[in-house]
Motif scaffolding. Sequence first.
Motif, PDB file in Angstrom:
ATOM      1  N   PHE A 158       0.774  -1.245  -0.050  1.00 50.79           N
ATOM      2  CA  PHE A 158      -0.157  -0.139   0.083  1.00 50.79           C
ATOM      3  C   PHE A 158       1.051   1.137   0.076  1.00 50.79           C
ATOM      4  O   PHE A 158       0.681   2.092  -0.690  1.00 50.79           O
ATOM      5  CB  PHE A 158      -0.940   0.028   1.249  1.00 50.79           C
ATOM      6  CG  PHE A 158      -1.517   1.303   1.587  1.00 50.79           C
ATOM      7  CD1 PHE A 158      -2.349   2.152   0.500  1.00 50.79           C
ATOM      8  CD2 PHE A 158      -1.176   1.921   2.774  1.00 50.79           C
ATOM      9  CE1 PHE A 158      -2.701   3.297   0.979  1.00 50.79           C
ATOM     10  CE2 PHE A 158      -1.710   3.198   3.399  1.00 50.79           C
ATOM     11  CZ  PHE A 158      -2.677   3.784   2.240  1.00 50.79           C
ATOM     12  N   VAL A 159       1.964   1.287   0.989  1.00 48.90           N
ATOM     13  CA  VAL A 159       2.710   2.622   0.926  1.00 48.90           C
ATOM     14  C   VAL A 159       3.569   2.911  -0.104  1.00 48.90           C
ATOM     15  O   VAL A 159       3.638   3.902  -0.679  1.00 48.90           O
ATOM     16  CB  VAL A 159       3.256   2.802   2.494  1.00 48.90           C
ATOM     17  CG1 VAL A 159       2.478   2.753   3.563  1.00 48.90           C
ATOM     18  CG2 VAL A 159       4.229   1.472   2.564  1.00 48.90           C
ATOM     19  N   THR A 160       3.923   1.645  -0.820  1.00 52.47           N
ATOM     20  CA  THR A 160       4.931   1.691  -2.064  1.00 52.47           C
ATOM     21  C   THR A 160       4.063   2.239  -3.135  1.00 52.47           C
ATOM     22  O   THR A 160       4.644   3.233  -4.057  1.00 52.47           O
ATOM     23  CB  THR A 160       5.438   0.300  -2.153  1.00 52.47           C
ATOM     24  OG1 THR A 160       6.064  -0.065  -1.070  1.00 52.47           O
ATOM     25  CG2 THR A 160       6.128   0.375  -3.551  1.00 52.47           C
ATOM     26  N   VAL A 161       2.870   1.927  -3.248  1.00 45.63           N
ATOM     27  CA  VAL A 161       2.034   2.300  -4.379  1.00 45.63           C
ATOM     28  C   VAL A 161       1.584   3.794  -4.017  1.00 45.63           C
ATOM     29  O   VAL A 161       1.599   4.636  -4.806  1.00 45.63           O
ATOM     30  CB  VAL A 161       0.625   1.502  -4.370  1.00 45.63           C
ATOM     31  CG1 VAL A 161      -0.416   2.234  -5.477  1.00 45.63           C
ATOM     32  CG2 VAL A 161       0.944   0.089  -5.159  1.00 45.63           C
ATOM     33  N   GLN A 162       1.337   4.123  -2.845  1.00 51.14           N
ATOM     34  CA  GLN A 162       1.212   5.461  -2.462  1.00 51.14           C
ATOM     35  C   GLN A 162       2.315   6.524  -2.788  1.00 51.14           C
ATOM     36  O   GLN A 162       2.181   7.606  -3.268  1.00 51.14           O
ATOM     37  CB  GLN A 162       0.872   5.491  -0.915  1.00 51.14           C
ATOM     38  CG  GLN A 162       0.358   7.069  -0.468  1.00 51.14           C
ATOM     39  CD  GLN A 162       0.179   6.910   1.302  1.00 51.14           C
ATOM     40  OE1 GLN A 162       1.152   6.751   1.843  1.00 51.14           O
ATOM     41  NE2 GLN A 162      -1.093   7.107   1.506  1.00 51.14           N
ATOM     42  N   LYS A 163       3.499   6.024  -2.366  1.00 53.04           N
ATOM     43  CA  LYS A 163       4.702   6.766  -2.853  1.00 53.04           C
ATOM     44  C   LYS A 163       4.793   6.799  -4.255  1.00 53.04           C
ATOM     45  O   LYS A 163       5.341   7.850  -4.827  1.00 53.04           O
ATOM     46  CB  LYS A 163       6.065   5.944  -2.203  1.00 53.04           C
ATOM     47  CG  LYS A 163       7.328   6.395  -2.685  1.00 53.04           C
ATOM     48  CD  LYS A 163       7.935   7.839  -2.191  1.00 53.04           C
ATOM     49  CE  LYS A 163       8.987   8.207  -2.329  1.00 53.04           C
ATOM     50  NZ  LYS A 163       9.506   9.456  -1.819  1.00 53.04           N
ATOM     51  N   HIS A 164       4.578   5.882  -5.105  1.00 43.71           N
ATOM     52  CA  HIS A 164       4.857   5.742  -6.522  1.00 43.71           C
ATOM     53  C   HIS A 164       3.844   6.835  -7.167  1.00 43.71           C
ATOM     54  O   HIS A 164       4.352   7.570  -8.145  1.00 43.71           O
ATOM     55  CB  HIS A 164       4.472   4.366  -7.143  1.00 43.71           C
ATOM     56  CG  HIS A 164       4.579   4.188  -8.777  1.00 43.71           C
ATOM     57  ND1 HIS A 164       5.629   4.473  -9.298  1.00 43.71           N
ATOM     58  CD2 HIS A 164       3.519   4.501  -9.608  1.00 43.71           C
ATOM     59  CE1 HIS A 164       5.442   4.398 -10.771  1.00 43.71           C
ATOM     60  NE2 HIS A 164       4.189   4.448 -10.843  1.00 43.71           N
TER      61      HIS A 164
END
Length: 238
Positions: A158-164
Motif C-alpha cells: 500500500f505505502v509503496t503504491v502511495q509513494k509511486h
Amino acid sequence: MIALLLLIQVFAESISSICSKEYAKREQTSPLLYPMISALFSLISFLIIAKMDLSFNKSTVICGILCGIGVIGSSVTNVMAIRCGPLAITGLIRLFSLSMPTMYGIFFLREPMGKFTVIGLFLLIASIILVNYQKDSAKINKKWLFWVTASFLLNGFFVTVQKHHQIINNAQNSNELMILALSITVFFLLAYILLFGRKSIVKSLKYFYYGAGHGIFNGVGNMAVLFLAPIAPASLVY
C-alpha cells in the motif's frame, strides 16, 4: 516543516495502534467492522480536506484501486494479528514494512542511502529483537505469524503504491488517491459484513469509537505521509 510532519505522522500512528489494541481486546467483535468504520472516518476526513473539489486521472484511478486492495488487506490482517498476538511486536513489524518503499526509493528512484538510513534500519531491527524479551513474546504462535506476515506485505504494498503515485503525479491528486482507496475499502467491507457477518454487528457497534478514532488519526497520518512523499527521501519518511 519536514520534522513537524514526521512528528505528526508518528503521533498519529501511535494513537491508531492503541485504538486497534483496545478494540481487539473486546471478544466476539467483528474484525471487519472495525477497519470499515476506520476507513469511513478517514474517508470523511479526506473529503472535508478536499472540499469535494476532486479531479481524477488514469494513474490516480489505477493506484487508487491498488491502494484500496492494500488498505483492505492490511487493515483486516492487522486486527487479526493484534487479536492473537502481542501489540508491541505486531506494531513494530508493521512499521518495518515501511522498508519496502524505502528500498523502492533507493533502488528504483535512485535516492541516496546515507549512514543515518543504515543506522535507522539497524535500530529498527534491534528494537524488534529486544521487544521479544518481554513477557508478550510468549503469545507468539503460528496463527499470529501468518497474520502479521500478511499485514507486513500488504501494508508495504500500500505505502509503496502511495509513494509511486505521489512521485509520478508531482504530489498532485493525493486526496483523490486516498478518497478512491478508502471508498473501495468501505463499500467492499460493508457489503461483506452485510452478507456474511451480520451476527456480530450489534456487539461490534458498541465499540465504534475505537474505529472512529483510528480512522481520524490514520487519516491525519496518511495526509502527513502524502505531504512528505514528494519533498523528502523515502528512506527518511518511511
